[in-house]
Write an enzyme that holds these catalytic residues in place. Sequence first.
Site, mmCIF file in Angstrom:
data_model
loop_
_atom_site.group_PDB
_atom_site.id
_atom_site.type_symbol
_atom_site.label_atom_id
_atom_site.label_comp_id
_atom_site.label_asym_id
_atom_site.label_seq_id
_atom_site.Cartn_x
_atom_site.Cartn_y
_atom_site.Cartn_z
ATOM 1 N N CYS A 45 1.414 1.838 1.736
ATOM 2 C CA CYS A 45 2.257 2.967 2.162
ATOM 3 C C CYS A 45 3.503 2.943 1.280
ATOM 4 O O CYS A 45 4.140 1.900 1.105
ATOM 5 C CB CYS A 45 2.657 2.824 3.627
ATOM 6 S SG CYS A 45 1.259 2.835 4.740
ATOM 7 N N CYS A 68 11.415 -2.055 11.433
ATOM 8 C CA CYS A 68 10.046 -1.651 11.079
ATOM 9 C C CYS A 68 9.952 -1.443 9.578
ATOM 10 O O CYS A 68 10.779 -0.739 9.000
ATOM 11 C CB CYS A 68 9.702 -0.304 11.698
ATOM 12 S SG CYS A 68 9.351 -0.394 13.418
ATOM 13 N N CYS A 76 7.463 -9.212 17.447
ATOM 14 C CA CYS A 76 6.689 -8.444 16.471
ATOM 15 C C CYS A 76 5.989 -9.458 15.562
ATOM 16 O O CYS A 76 6.659 -10.242 14.878
ATOM 17 C CB CYS A 76 7.660 -7.556 15.683
ATOM 18 S SG CYS A 76 6.886 -6.659 14.356
HETATM 19 N N1 SAH Z 1 0.137 -1.559 9.336
HETATM 20 C C1 SAH Z 1 0.449 -1.191 10.670
HETATM 21 C C2 SAH Z 1 1.587 -1.995 11.298
HETATM 22 C C3 SAH Z 1 2.798 -2.325 10.465
HETATM 23 S S1 SAH Z 1 4.107 -1.188 10.266
HETATM 24 C C4 SAH Z 1 0.733 0.292 10.757
HETATM 25 O O1 SAH Z 1 0.796 0.947 9.720
HETATM 26 O O2 SAH Z 1 0.830 0.811 11.865
HETATM 27 C C5 SAH Z 1 4.702 -0.770 11.859
HETATM 28 C C6 SAH Z 1 5.301 0.626 11.892
HETATM 29 O O3 SAH Z 1 6.463 0.708 11.061
HETATM 30 C C7 SAH Z 1 4.347 1.703 11.380
HETATM 31 O O4 SAH Z 1 4.346 2.810 12.236
HETATM 32 C C8 SAH Z 1 4.947 2.107 10.035
HETATM 33 O O5 SAH Z 1 4.629 3.437 9.692
HETATM 34 C C9 SAH Z 1 6.421 1.909 10.293
HETATM 35 N N2 SAH Z 1 7.227 1.705 9.081
HETATM 36 C C10 SAH Z 1 6.848 1.166 7.904
HETATM 37 N N3 SAH Z 1 7.890 1.128 7.054
HETATM 38 C C11 SAH Z 1 8.949 1.646 7.706
HETATM 39 C C12 SAH Z 1 10.317 1.840 7.362
HETATM 40 N N4 SAH Z 1 10.799 1.465 6.199
HETATM 41 N N5 SAH Z 1 11.128 2.401 8.303
HETATM 42 C C13 SAH Z 1 10.659 2.727 9.526
HETATM 43 N N6 SAH Z 1 9.387 2.550 9.900
HETATM 44 C C14 SAH Z 1 8.542 2.018 9.000
#
Ligand code: SAH
Length: 364
Positions: free
Chosen positions: A136, A352, A125
Amino acid sequence: MSCAPIKDNRNSLLMQASLESKIALVGLNRRELETILSEFSEPSFRGQQLFKWLYRSRVDSFEDMGNIPSVLRKNLEEKYNIHSLKLIHVTGSTGESTRKFLFELQSGEKVESVLMKEGKRITLCVSSQVGCAVDCDFCATSSMGFQKNLSVGEIIDQFLQVSKESISPITNVVFMGMGEPFLNYDRVIAAADLMNDENGIKLGAKRITISTVGITPKINRYADEKHRYKLAISLNGSSQESRLQTMPIAKKYPLDELLAAIDHFSSRSRHPVTLEYVLMAEVTDSKEDAEKLMTLLSKRRCKLNVIPYNEIGGKYKRPEDHVIESFIAALDKASFPVTVRWSKGTDIAAGCGQLAIMESFVNK
Ligand code: SAH
């Protein structure tokens, strides 16, 4: 007399500074390497040789570049570095299923990559930015704010350096680390192209996934350019209201626009898009959410990847297992495939959305 050591020290610091300001070769494509070599009046075939040393053999020193004449190796070394990142910390030991790698950029900032092993699949990753501008509400990286876009070299070097630490070859790459890949579009695509190049790393296009929060103009561009890398989109809500609740970006790129971009992608690509859906207790985990998702996606060629929330000490919670199970059961009649990502590495904050550089960690 007493000044001498200070002077020496200063000289060596200056030398170090000039070393650090050298340009890194990793990140350059064949044409760019040929341009560099033309400065030394070298024929263009040397570009291909250098390309293979960097990306196929993955050497760490100019000395190891066997078929490059020694004078050229010296000339290159005077002006260039091979790597653009310094590996400064690894969390987790060899053989563990999840390991986290902390890198320092030449400009001093830090980024992380995560290596995950699941059966024969070894997934890396990678990060595409230092911090993230998207904000977010549920993601740890957003707490860092946006610091900078990574260069192609800084992205590809995560792969090159981690590949040496991995007991078996990396089979998949996901752009799901720190940052929003589609806000660093050109460099992310150039890095994916380098990973895919058959004379170098040679990772199949379908083994590379780019995940975006939903930057619709870039999704449309990606579709028009017909890239073959897998596309994942973070849906994270079953309606415009629900997306807006946790993702302020939904104001700029509302759900109907996002769905139009998804449809545009589907019209241009043979491959289904993956929609990621983070399951947060009492925010996105109701049966109504599951039903709305089925309606929203019923006529669309897509896969749904449900990600139970990885807690980061903030206001959002992971639903209890039985709630996760009922949510999945409620999607039983969905017309699209549903998978659950049981994130790995949550014990070392490598799941993630858990990547963030904490000063306390960095200063250890
Ligand atoms: N900015 C990109 C990639 C990074 S995050 C995006 O938003 O897709 C990768 C994935 O992890 C995204 O689907 C995001 O929604 C998710 N994610 C972010 N924070 C998380 C968390 N605390 N727990 C689980 N998934 C999360």
